[in-house]
Design an enzyme around this catalytic site. Structure first.
Site, PDB file in Angstrom:
ATOM      1  CB  VAL A   1      -1.170   0.156   1.401  1.00  0.00           C
ATOM      2  CG1 VAL A   1      -2.167  -0.973   0.932  1.00  0.00           C
ATOM      3  CG2 VAL A   1      -0.075  -0.202   2.249  1.00  0.00           C
TER       4      VAL A   1
ATOM      5  CG  ASN B   1      -8.129  -4.899   6.860  1.00  0.00           C
ATOM      6  OD1 ASN B   1      -8.670  -5.045   7.970  1.00  0.00           O
ATOM      7  ND2 ASN B   1      -7.271  -5.819   6.294  1.00  0.00           N
TER       8      ASN B   1
ATOM      9  CE1 TYR C   1      -1.855  -0.518  14.633  1.00  0.00           C
ATOM     10  CE2 TYR C   1      -3.062   0.418  16.419  1.00  0.00           C
ATOM     11  CZ  TYR C   1      -2.941  -0.523  15.283  1.00  0.00           C
ATOM     12  OH  TYR C   1      -4.011  -1.324  15.059  1.00  0.00           O
TER      13      TYR C   1
ATOM     14  CB  VAL D   1      -9.311  -8.222  16.113  1.00  0.00           C
ATOM     15  CG1 VAL D   1     -10.465  -9.174  15.324  1.00  0.00           C
ATOM     16  CG2 VAL D   1     -10.343  -6.800  16.017  1.00  0.00           C
TER      17      VAL D   1
ATOM     18  CB  SER E   1      -7.033   1.056  16.049  1.00  0.00           C
ATOM     19  OG  SER E   1      -6.706   0.461  17.377  1.00  0.00           O
TER      20      SER E   1
END
Ligand SMILES: NC(=O)c1ccc[n+]([C@@H]2O[C@H](COP(=O)([O-])OP(=O)(O)OC[C@H]3O[C@@H](n4cnc5c(N)ncnc54)[C@H](O)[C@@H]3O)[C@@H](O)[C@H]2O)c1
Length: 273
Positions: free
Chosen positions: A77, A103, A173, A206, A155
């Site tokens: 990406v 994603n 992040y 997750v 997130s």
């Protein structure tokens, strides 16, 4: 198959495994064809292995088993040209692009990596990669004039700083995932005249290889987004990929046709103030 996404094509990055694969299967089950993109190789500053070619092949066979078409492309990406080519190839084979799930992402940084490089890689993939993904698809979506729906995978770390920072990887992040909220809001305004909706989802932990891996087990006390550390209000330790896919399947469907500009937590109450 409910068929509510019949005739739609979904571009999904990070589709080889984890949530991306789960989203691909769920949207295919709802009738969509898929353009699946994944890097399928490791990144030096990331503490765990990323997806493989075999993972992407598994996504292909699971979507095809649902009688849906899928164009799978190995691309990073960070590489806008490669993403553009993937979209062109997908549109040529599948007839358009109506849904974008940005994603793809990286999580825990390798503790032995340079902090500055880890920070830079987080921003390059988790932020610029999303920008590249959306810009690769939007010109076609506008030209098609059939509306559409875009979902950015952020997130709980895009809504809170509750896991704490101080490391290049963790700061990168959190910064990237927060920045996605700003992009989502900009794009919701930009694309509304074209009936293209833009929202973000904000999961807590997750069950995917991003958090279920050896590096995370080794460094568990410092690790972000791991079940027992996160303070869910509801009685669950870690969410399943399908929990996020369910939310996204609804967001991209006509049932959510007037929902745009929304940052949707899928987090068992984690980010409740
Ligand atoms: N797992 C969690 O606890 C959690 C929680 C909140 C948000 N998220 C976010 O959800 C998204 C999906 O993650 P996941 O949990 O499925 O993890 P995952 O590691 O299983 O999947 C991520 C996928 O992205 C791919 N990828 C990574 N860098 C890429 C690049 N440069 N170009 C193309 N593909 C690339 C990987 O190969 C992998 O297939 C990510 O954006 C992640 O940050 C995950």
């Amino acid at each position: 198959m409910s068929g509510r996404l019949q005739g739609k094509v979904a571009l999904i990055t990070g589709a080889a495994r984890g949530q991306g694969r789960s989203h691909a299967i769920r949207l295919a089950r709802d009738g969509a064809d898929v353009i699946a993109v994944d890097i399928c190789r490791d990144i030096d500053t990331v503490a765990y292995p990323l997806a493989t070619e075999a993972d992407l092949a598994e996504t292909v066979s699971e979507v095809e088993a649902l009688d849906r078409r899928i164009v799978a492309v190995q691309a990073d990406v960070r590489d806008a040209e490669a993403l553009g080519a993937a979209v062109r190839d997908g549109v040529a084979q599948l007839g358009g692009v109506h849904i974008v799930l940005a994603n793809a992402g990286i999580g825990m940084a390798d503790p032995s990596a340079s902090e500055a490089q880890a920070f830079a890689d987080q921003l390059a993939i988790n932020l610029t990669g999303v920008w590249n993904t959306v810009h690769a698809a939007v010109p076609t979506m506008i030209e098609q004039a059939e509306g559409g729906s875009i979902v950015l995978s952020s997130s709980v770390m895009g809504l809170t700083g509750r896991i704490g920072g101080g490391s290049g990887g963790g700061d990168g992040y959190t910064a990237a995932k927060h920045a996605l909220v700003g992009l989502m809001r900009n794009w919701a305004r930009w694309l509304a005249p074209h009936d293209i909706r833009v929202n973000s989802v904000h999961p807590s932990g997750v069950r995917t290889p991003m958090v279920i891996n050896e590096a995370m087990e080794r460094f568990f006390p410092q690790a972000p987004e791991h079940g027992s550390e996160v303070g869910h209000l509801l009685d669950v330790t870690i969410l399943e990929p399908s929990d996020v896919s369910n939310a996204i399947a609804w967001l991209v469907s006509d049932e959510a046709r007037y929902i745009t500009g929304v940052a949707l937590p899928v987090d068992a109450g984690f980010s409740t103030p």
